[in-house]
Scaffold this active site. Structure first.
Site, mmCIF file in Angstrom:
data_model
loop_
_atom_site.group_PDB
_atom_site.id
_atom_site.type_symbol
_atom_site.label_atom_id
_atom_site.label_comp_id
_atom_site.label_asym_id
_atom_site.label_seq_id
_atom_site.Cartn_x
_atom_site.Cartn_y
_atom_site.Cartn_z
ATOM 1 N N ASP A 9 42.610 42.919 39.176
ATOM 2 C CA ASP A 9 41.694 42.051 38.436
ATOM 3 C C ASP A 9 40.370 42.777 38.216
ATOM 4 O O ASP A 9 40.028 43.718 38.937
ATOM 5 C CB ASP A 9 41.416 40.766 39.230
ATOM 6 C CG ASP A 9 42.666 39.909 39.373
ATOM 7 O OD1 ASP A 9 43.611 40.110 38.591
ATOM 8 O OD2 ASP A 9 42.682 39.055 40.277
HETATM 9 N N1 URA Z 1 45.965 39.743 43.715
HETATM 10 C C1 URA Z 1 44.915 39.222 43.039
HETATM 11 O O1 URA Z 1 44.663 38.032 43.085
HETATM 12 N N2 URA Z 1 44.146 40.077 42.330
HETATM 13 C C2 URA Z 1 44.362 41.408 42.270
HETATM 14 O O2 URA Z 1 43.603 42.134 41.615
HETATM 15 C C3 URA Z 1 45.447 41.915 42.987
HETATM 16 C C4 URA Z 1 46.245 41.068 43.713
#
Ligand code: URA
Length: 240
Positions: A104
């Site tokens: 993310d």
């Molecule tokens: N899980 C999430 O919620 N975000 C990420 O970036 C990776 C795993």
């Protein structure tokens, strides 16, 4: 066949614009003859390409490791926002590079970037169960009862059933390591969301058996060493 400026840039460890200048200045030869045409096509396997009279070796595949900073998109391009590809220095950058999986925008940590589609596919294939370990900082205390629930396999709010995950709660009770073997959208955040816990910070600390090197600072990127690449390839085999 590949363009000569591309081969000089990647094989010679120089930026694409410097590669062009070197070609125009007559510093590059192909099979013993000076070539001043930047778009000249060569076969990297068959042709002998030299820079300053020294043969260069061209790597078909590049394997990079990045410590992704916050605020950067895990994408190859975006009209408005900076992407992880924008952070790659010229001498390592090629047009065909892409990130292996997604983090993310606000997640930091270990990200592999490559132009080897088969390699990426193997790492992302759900049945390979490649482990990904995250350090999570939460907005509340994590109860020990979550350990068994994570292990059993959670069901997300939309009904998605998850595989077994490992939860290791740290002594402040607000931070924990979580290891998952799949990569559903916002998976970690949604897992903790089931227990009304919000994720304040998320950092990937290990991927496919490879730990984020301590000396790789946020925003930095470099080529994987031969040993690191071996480590990932072995983890893939074990995971099958
Ligand atoms: N899980 C999430 O919620 N975000 C990420 O970036 C990776 C795993």
């Amino acid at each position: 066949m590949e363009r000569l400026d591309k081969i000089i840039s990647t094989g010679g460890g120089v930026s694409r614009s410097d590669a062009r200048k070197l070609i125009l200045k007559g510093k590059v030869s192909v099979n013993g003859k000076t070539v001043r045409d930047i778009a000249f096509k060569v076969d990297p396997k068959a042709d002998e390409i030299s820079l300053f009279g020294e043969p260069i070796t061209y790597k078909k595949h590049l394997y990079l490791i990045m410590n992704k900073p916050k605020g950067v998109l895990t994408a190859t391009e975006d009209k408005n926002k900076q992407t992880v590809i924008d952070l790659i220095p010229d001498e390592l950058c090629r047009r065909d590079l892409f990130p292996v999986g997604r983090l993310d925008k606000d997640t930091t940590g270990l990200l592999i970037i490559t132009n080897d589609g088969d390699f990426a596919h193997q790492l992302l294939s759900p049945n390979k169960k490649v482990p990904k370990k995250y350090l999570v900082t939460l907005d509340g205390e994590v109860g020990e009862e979550l350990i068994a629930k994570f292990k059993e396999g959670l069901t997300l709010a939309d009904g998605t059933k998850l595989s077994s995950a490992t939860l290791q709660i740290l002594s402040d009770l607000h931070t924990a390591f979580v290891t998952i073997t799949e990569g559903k959208y916002h998976q970690i955040k949604r897992m903790f969301g089931l227990f009304d816990l919000g994720v304040n910070e998320l950092k990937r600390v290990s991927f496919a058996g490879l730990t984020l090197p301590e000396d790789l600072l946020e925003g930095e990127v470099r080529e994987l060493t031969v040993n690191e690449l071996e480590c990932i390839k072995n983890a893939k085999k074990k995971a099958i």
